[in-house]
Write a protein that holds these residues in place. Sequence first.
Motif, short mmCIF file in Angstrom:
data_model
loop_
_atom_site.label_atom_id
_atom_site.label_comp_id
_atom_site.label_asym_id
_atom_site.label_seq_id
_atom_site.Cartn_x
_atom_site.Cartn_y
_atom_site.Cartn_z
N GLU A 99 0.93 -1.05 -0.07
CA GLU A 99 0.17 -0.07 0.05
C GLU A 99 0.81 1.39 0.29
OE1 GLU A 99 -4.11 -1.04 2.40
OE2 GLU A 99 -2.74 -1.26 3.36
N ALA A 100 1.68 0.93 1.02
CA ALA A 100 2.77 2.15 0.71
C ALA A 100 3.82 2.43 -0.35
CB ALA A 100 3.96 2.55 1.93
N LEU A 101 4.09 1.29 -0.71
CA LEU A 101 4.97 1.86 -2.09
C LEU A 101 3.64 2.24 -3.52
CD1 LEU A 101 6.80 -1.64 -2.33
CD2 LEU A 101 7.33 1.04 -2.27
N GLY A 102 2.78 1.39 -3.45
CA GLY A 102 1.39 2.23 -4.39
C GLY A 102 1.24 3.90 -4.67
N PHE A 103 0.86 4.27 -2.78
CA PHE A 103 0.63 5.86 -2.61
C PHE A 103 1.85 5.98 -2.91
CE2 PHE A 103 -0.47 8.68 0.67
CZ PHE A 103 -1.09 9.48 -0.08
#
Length: 294
Positions: A99-103
């Motif tokens: 999720e962090a990388l996608g954001f």
Amino acid sequence: MTPAQAGIPLRRKAGLYLDLIRWSRPAGWLLLLWPTLSGLWIAAGGFPGWHLLVVFTLGTILMRSAGCCINDVADREFDRHVKRTAQRPVTTGAISAKEALGFGALLALLAFALVLTTNTITVAWSFAALAITLVYPYAKRFVSMPQAVLGVAFSFGIPMAFAAVQSRVPPLAWVLLVGNLFWVLAYDTEYAMVDRDDDLKIGMKTSAITLGHLDVPVVTASYLVFMLIWSIALTSHALGAIFYIAIAIALAQVVWHYTLIRTRSREGCFKAFRLNHWLGFTMFAGIALAYVAR
């Protein structure tokens, strides 16, 4: 989804993402913004126009935020052992690495969309800026002075500003980048001094550890080298008394920083780091006001 993520309300989730990008702690993107705007004003010989001002201000905030996402994913195993970072959302599992990388990717794409409104050479240099952003979080594992890598990353807005205004990157832009690198080395070493005990335990490489008892004099000298390089580099621009008054005010802040870090207390070093955006603002204000007065 991890147990820590299960059942998190949407509002709470939004708060976690804001925490991920340090929204409540703007010092990070201000440290990136002031030298970028200084470069923009110097390149344009004054106010660069609203378009470029908006592009570089929003772009700075977005890329700093994207960098936080990448950094927290890269450091999540280390951060759990450091007092100051143990409760970061990725470290606790409240936000997954995916999720962090996608954001972070979304934020970087938004920044790239802004760059696309400039010119071809700025777009080309933005890829180099992205590469440095991706490399820095891992430099702490292999480079004894990773703050130097961060210095390049946090100074790259300067050549990009020149590219956007002049469609080229003159030698002056690189000289200013080198000077700014010393400022980044100074304030990020102060930051590293806060975590030195924890970093020694987990085997993290930082300038505070590498420098040892030389940390305070090197930090102080780095501030002075930064201001010396910028002063000499901008002599031909005839910025006048206002700029040199700003230099004097910045030097007074360096003395203050010295008093805060000389005992190497966590509180003093962290306060010195957090106050650095005022030094950057002082330099920018001196440059901007000098062009207004001409």
